[in-house]
Design an enzyme around this catalytic site. Structure first.
Site, mmCIF file in Angstrom:
data_model
loop_
_atom_site.group_PDB
_atom_site.id
_atom_site.type_symbol
_atom_site.label_atom_id
_atom_site.label_comp_id
_atom_site.label_asym_id
_atom_site.label_seq_id
_atom_site.Cartn_x
_atom_site.Cartn_y
_atom_site.Cartn_z
ATOM 1 N N ASP A 145 0.365 -1.317 0.602
ATOM 2 C CA ASP A 145 0.126 0.202 0.171
ATOM 3 C C ASP A 145 0.859 1.333 -0.032
ATOM 4 O O ASP A 145 1.964 1.364 0.587
ATOM 5 C CB ASP A 145 -0.993 -0.031 1.450
ATOM 6 C CG ASP A 145 -2.202 1.103 1.144
ATOM 7 O OD1 ASP A 145 -1.412 2.649 1.600
ATOM 8 O OD2 ASP A 145 -2.951 1.014 0.794
ATOM 9 N N ALA A 157 -1.878 -1.171 12.971
ATOM 10 C CA ALA A 157 -1.124 -1.912 12.452
ATOM 11 C C ALA A 157 -1.155 -2.330 11.375
ATOM 12 O O ALA A 157 -0.339 -3.514 10.713
ATOM 13 C CB ALA A 157 -1.788 -3.219 13.445
ATOM 14 N N TYR A 158 -1.608 -1.413 10.329
ATOM 15 C CA TYR A 158 -2.267 -2.025 9.170
ATOM 16 C C TYR A 158 -0.985 -1.774 8.515
ATOM 17 O O TYR A 158 -0.640 -2.546 7.607
ATOM 18 C CB TYR A 158 -3.565 -1.158 8.474
ATOM 19 C CG TYR A 158 -3.374 -1.666 7.174
ATOM 20 C CD1 TYR A 158 -4.084 -2.718 6.137
ATOM 21 C CD2 TYR A 158 -3.471 -0.271 6.072
ATOM 22 C CE1 TYR A 158 -4.442 -2.691 5.083
ATOM 23 C CE2 TYR A 158 -3.329 -0.366 4.700
ATOM 24 C CZ TYR A 158 -3.766 -1.151 3.863
ATOM 25 O OH TYR A 158 -3.779 -1.731 2.395
ATOM 26 N N GLY A 159 -0.366 -0.156 8.717
ATOM 27 C CA GLY A 159 0.873 0.060 7.986
ATOM 28 C C GLY A 159 2.193 -0.829 8.746
ATOM 29 O O GLY A 159 2.449 -0.709 7.528
#
Length: 246
Positions: A145, A157-159
Site C-alpha cells: 500500500d 497495525a495495517y501500516g
C-alpha cells in the site's frame, strides 16, 4: 493463452484486488484456486470465471486468521495431491483496516491485523514454496500500500504489517534468486477504486480513481513468462509502463 494449464492460488479471491487477479488469470485460461473465508463471495467469483472460460476454478474456503499451522500444511497437501505443483501465488487477502491513534487501538485489533496481513502471507508462502519450486519458473506477488508503507499516521497495525510484508518479500526474493526458479515481487496498486481505498479515504472523489480492472495486465505480466528474471521489485501500478517492461 500464455497461462493455459498453469495453476495459481489467489488469496482474498472473493473481492477487491483478489477478484481482479483471479479474473486476470482466468482470462488466460489458467487453473485458479480461489481462497477466501467468504463462501458467498467465492461463489460469485466462481460464477464470473465460468462465464469467461471453460476452465473451472477451484474453491477453497479458508480463514487465514483463524487457521493453525497444521491447517496451512493441510492446504499445501491438498494442492499437491490435486495439482502436483504451483506456478504462482498471489497474496491479495486483506480487510478494511482499523485506523486511529495508538491510544485507541486495542491489542486484539492490532494482533488480528498482523495475523491477516503479515503472519498469514508468511505461513502460506512457507508451505507453498516447495510446490512452486517444482516448476522451472514460478512467481509470488505480494500486495502492499502506497500510504501505509510511508509510515502514515493512524495507519496502525495495517501500516506496520504492510511495511513488514515488503521487507519479508524482499528477503525471500533475495533468498530464492540464486536458484532462479521463483521470482518475488511487490505490487503497490496506488489510487485504485477498491473497498480498502474507499475506507482509508472516505471523502475521496471516486471519479478520480483508476478502475481495479486496470491492474489486469500488470497481474498477467507479473505472473506470466514475460517477467521471468524480474524479482525483488516494488511495482508501482501508477507509474508502471507495460510496454517498457516488455
Amino acid at each position: 493463452m500464455p497461462l493455459y494449464n498453469q495453476t495459481f492460488l489467489v488469496t482474498g479471491a472473493g473481492g477487491g484486488l483478489g477478484r481482479i487477479a483471479a479474473l486476470a488469470l482466468a482470462q488466460q485460461r489458467a487453473q485458479v484456486i480461489l481462497l477466501d473465508n467468504n463462501i458467498e463471495k467465492l461463489e460469485s467469483i466462481y460464477d464470473a470465471i465460468i462465464e469467461i472460460t471453460e476452465t473451472e476454478p477451484a474453491i477453497y474456503p479458508f480463514d487465514l486468521v483463524g487457521a493453525t499451522e497444521q491447517d496451512f500444511n493441510e492446504l499445501a497437501d491438498t494442492v499437491e495431491r490435486k495439482y502436483r505443483s504451483l506456478n504462482g501465488l498471489v497474496h491479495s487477502a486483506t480487510e478494511k483496516p482499523t485506523l486511529g491513534p495508538l491510544s485507541s487501538i486495542s491489542t486484539q485489533a492490532f494482533e488480528h491485523s498482523l495475523s491477516l496481513n503479515l503472519n498469514a502471507p508468511f505461513l502460506l508462502t512457507k508451505v507453498l514454496v516447495p510446490l512452486l519450486e517444482k516448476n522451472t519458473h514460478a512467481a509470488i506477488v505480494f500486495t502492499s500500500d502506497s500510504t501505509a508503507r510511508k509510515g502514515t499516521a493512524y495507519s496502525s497495525a495495517y501500516g506496520v504489517a504492510k511495511i513488514a510484508v515488503e521487507g519479508f518479500a524482499l528477503i525471500i526474493a533475495d533468498e530464492l534468486e540464486s536458484a532462479g526458479k521463483i521470482r518475488v515481487n511487490i505490487l503497490v496498486p496506488g489510487k485504485v477504486d477498491t473497498p480498502v481505498r474507499n475506507h482509508l479515504f472516505p471523502g475521496e472523489n471516486k471519479s478520480s480513481l483508476a478502475k481495479a480492472e486496470s491492474l489486469t495486465p500488470i497481474y498477467q505480466y507479473l505472473l506470466g513468462s514475460e517477467s521471468i528474471g524480474i524479482t525483488g521489485q516494488v511495482i508501482e501500478a501508477e507509474v508502471f509502463n507495460l510496454t517498457n517492461a516488455l
